[in-house]
Design a protein around this motif. Structure first.
Motif, PDB file in Angstrom:
ATOM      1  N   ALA A   1       1.979   6.147  -9.550  1.00  0.00           N
ATOM      2  CA  ALA A   1       2.905   5.347 -10.357  1.00  0.00           C
ATOM      3  C   ALA A   1       3.344   4.075  -9.644  1.00  0.00           C
ATOM      4  O   ALA A   1       3.855   3.148 -10.285  1.00  0.00           O
ATOM      5  N   ALA A   2       3.123   3.988  -8.339  1.00  0.00           N
ATOM      6  CA  ALA A   2       3.593   2.841  -7.566  1.00  0.00           C
ATOM      7  C   ALA A   2       2.679   1.627  -7.643  1.00  0.00           C
ATOM      8  O   ALA A   2       3.083   0.533  -7.238  1.00  0.00           O
ATOM      9  N   SER A   3       1.466   1.795  -8.171  1.00  0.00           N
ATOM     10  CA  SER A   3       0.490   0.696  -8.124  1.00  0.00           C
ATOM     11  C   SER A   3      -0.358   0.654  -9.387  1.00  0.00           C
ATOM     12  O   SER A   3      -0.617   1.689 -10.003  1.00  0.00           O
TER      13      SER A   3
ATOM     14  N   THR B   1       0.827  -1.200   0.000  1.00  0.00           N
ATOM     15  CA  THR B   1       0.000   0.000   0.000  1.00  0.00           C
ATOM     16  C   THR B   1       0.866   1.256   0.000  1.00  0.00           C
ATOM     17  O   THR B   1       1.719   1.428   0.871  1.00  0.00           O
ATOM     18  N   THR B   2       0.645   2.104  -0.993  1.00  0.00           N
ATOM     19  CA  THR B   2       1.316   3.402  -1.067  1.00  0.00           C
ATOM     20  C   THR B   2       0.293   4.473  -0.748  1.00  0.00           C
ATOM     21  O   THR B   2      -0.839   4.422  -1.231  1.00  0.00           O
ATOM     22  N   VAL B   3       0.675   5.430   0.076  1.00  0.00           N
ATOM     23  CA  VAL B   3      -0.278   6.450   0.526  1.00  0.00           C
ATOM     24  C   VAL B   3       0.258   7.847   0.265  1.00  0.00           C
ATOM     25  O   VAL B   3       1.467   8.085   0.229  1.00  0.00           O
ATOM     26  N   TRP B   4      -0.694   8.762   0.076  1.00  0.00           N
ATOM     27  CA  TRP B   4      -0.349  10.178  -0.107  1.00  0.00           C
ATOM     28  C   TRP B   4      -1.517  11.024   0.366  1.00  0.00           C
ATOM     29  O   TRP B   4      -2.688  10.666   0.186  1.00  0.00           O
ATOM     30  N   ASN B   5      -1.177  12.157   0.973  1.00  0.00           N
ATOM     31  CA  ASN B   5      -2.185  13.124   1.395  1.00  0.00           C
ATOM     32  C   ASN B   5      -1.649  14.518   1.160  1.00  0.00           C
ATOM     33  O   ASN B   5      -0.452  14.775   1.320  1.00  0.00           O
TER      34      ASN B   5
ATOM     35  N   ALA C   1       1.489  12.023  -7.907  1.00  0.00           N
ATOM     36  CA  ALA C   1       1.925  11.335  -9.125  1.00  0.00           C
ATOM     37  C   ALA C   1       2.833  10.159  -8.791  1.00  0.00           C
ATOM     38  O   ALA C   1       2.716   9.068  -9.372  1.00  0.00           O
ATOM     39  N   GLU C   2       3.736  10.366  -7.852  1.00  0.00           N
ATOM     40  CA  GLU C   2       4.621   9.275  -7.431  1.00  0.00           C
ATOM     41  C   GLU C   2       3.816   8.139  -6.819  1.00  0.00           C
ATOM     42  O   GLU C   2       4.088   6.956  -7.064  1.00  0.00           O
TER      43      GLU C   2
ATOM     44  N   LEU D   1      -1.705   8.170 -14.217  1.00  0.00           N
ATOM     45  CA  LEU D   1      -2.866   7.280 -14.181  1.00  0.00           C
ATOM     46  C   LEU D   1      -3.115   6.564 -15.509  1.00  0.00           C
ATOM     47  O   LEU D   1      -3.797   5.539 -15.543  1.00  0.00           O
ATOM     48  N   ARG D   2      -2.617   7.103 -16.597  1.00  0.00           N
ATOM     49  CA  ARG D   2      -2.863   6.502 -17.909  1.00  0.00           C
ATOM     50  C   ARG D   2      -2.456   5.023 -17.911  1.00  0.00           C
ATOM     51  O   ARG D   2      -1.364   4.658 -17.496  1.00  0.00           O
ATOM     52  N   GLY D   3      -3.388   4.165 -18.356  1.00  0.00           N
ATOM     53  CA  GLY D   3      -3.115   2.739 -18.400  1.00  0.00           C
ATOM     54  C   GLY D   3      -3.321   2.027 -17.078  1.00  0.00           C
ATOM     55  O   GLY D   3      -3.128   0.806 -16.986  1.00  0.00           O
TER      56      GLY D   3
END
Length: 304
Positions: free
Chosen positions: A71-73, A42-46, A67-68, A99-101
């Motif tokens: 790209a992680a998941s 799980t990658t998180v961002w706020n 964005a990072e 998010l593309r793809g």
């Protein structure tokens, strides 16, 4: 056990067990925590720094930017206050490109129109998209009582089922129309908040008559018990066009609403909610539906 209809997720082939969660308010933290607890990378961002600290201590990966994180998941779940907030995060050039793809599941609450607009935006940028809503409080997430509803491509919902299973409980796919989950959400919140407002008003009226909230509460629960069969009955009335008023005609309901308005205003209590209901009943009766049941009001409201 959840009060919502249960629909178990279908068995699907395993997908890469990795997910990104954007937005770490109370619900976002609950979602991310459930993924971490289930062993999903799980990658998180706020937007506001610091809210990821406890999750990182539990094994989540923090990202320096949205964005990072994306790209992680292969799968990103976003849960923020509304679609203005999600648009501000998602529709930046960097995040849109990341998010593309990939697949985006938006569990942010807003209107069906906003959900469909986001679906169109996603399609135009090569982003696989599911819209959804969470129908139960944060403590239920990751437990058998959680209820998540989704709308959008059924194959997409099935493909990411193994990861979304971490959220627990029941996950129901409601159809291909992107706005359908939001429509359910709005309708159910309509029931909840108008009911809660009615209860607050009842407590105020009772209090003006010297009745303590704790004294009224057991009787209020009795009212709640009779509601489920009424929900079913009214739904059947509307679908078959019967609008039966044999047990309780609309004229009787109008009389009760008038009494509520008078009692409230005798104590100087705002009766605008009851007046709105009384007005709807009175207008429906005036159209010749006084002998019909209360369900006729839904038909009246739906007229164009």
């Amino acid at each position: 056990m959840s009060a919502f209809p249960q629909s178990p997720a279908a068995a699907t082939p395993a997908t890469p067990a990795a997910v990104t969660v954007l937005g770490l308010g109370p619900m976002g933290r609950a979602l991310a925590g459930a993924f971490v607890a289930a062993g999903v990378r799980t990658t998180v961002w706020n937007r506001t720094p610091g809210r990821d600290r406890e999750l990182i201590e539990r094994g989540a990966h923090g990202a320096a930017s949205a964005a990072e994180a994306v790209a992680a998941s292969p799968l990103t779940v976003v849960s923020v206050v509304d679609y203005d907030a999600s648009d501000a995060v998602l529709r930046t050039p960097e995040v849109t490109a990341a998010l593309r793809g990939r697949t985006l599941v938006n569990l942010t609450a807003d209107t069906p129109e906003r959900a469909r607009d986001t679906g169109s935006w996603a399609a135009g940028h090569g982003i696989a998209y599911l819209d959804g809503a969470i129908m139960t409080p944060t403590p239920t997430i990751g437990t058998p009582d959680a209820v998540v509803i989704l709308s959008g491509p059924a194959d997409l919902a099935a493909a990411h089922g193994p990861v979304l299973d971490a959220l627990g409980g029941a996950r129901t796919h409601l159809g291909e129309d992107i706005g359908r989950a939001a429509a359910y959400d709005i309708a159910l919140l309509d029931i909840f908040w108008t009911s809660m407002t009615g209860y607050m008003h009842a407590l105020a009226v009772a209090g003006a008559e010297g009745i303590k909230p704790g004294e009224l509460a057991p009787f209020a629960q009795g009212i709640a018990v009779i509601m489920p069969p009424l929900f079913e009955g009214f739904a059947a009335d509307i679908e078959d066009g019967g609008f039966s008023g044999e047990i309780n005609p609309l004229t009787s309901a109008l009389s009760s609403l008038t009494h509520i308005v008078r009692a409230s205003e005798n104590h100087g209590i705002d009766a605008s909610l009851a007046r709105a209901a009384e007005g709807l009943a009175r207008r429906t009766v005036a159209l010749g539906h006084g002998a019909d049941g209360y369900s006729r009001i839904a038909e009246f409201l739906g007229r164009r």
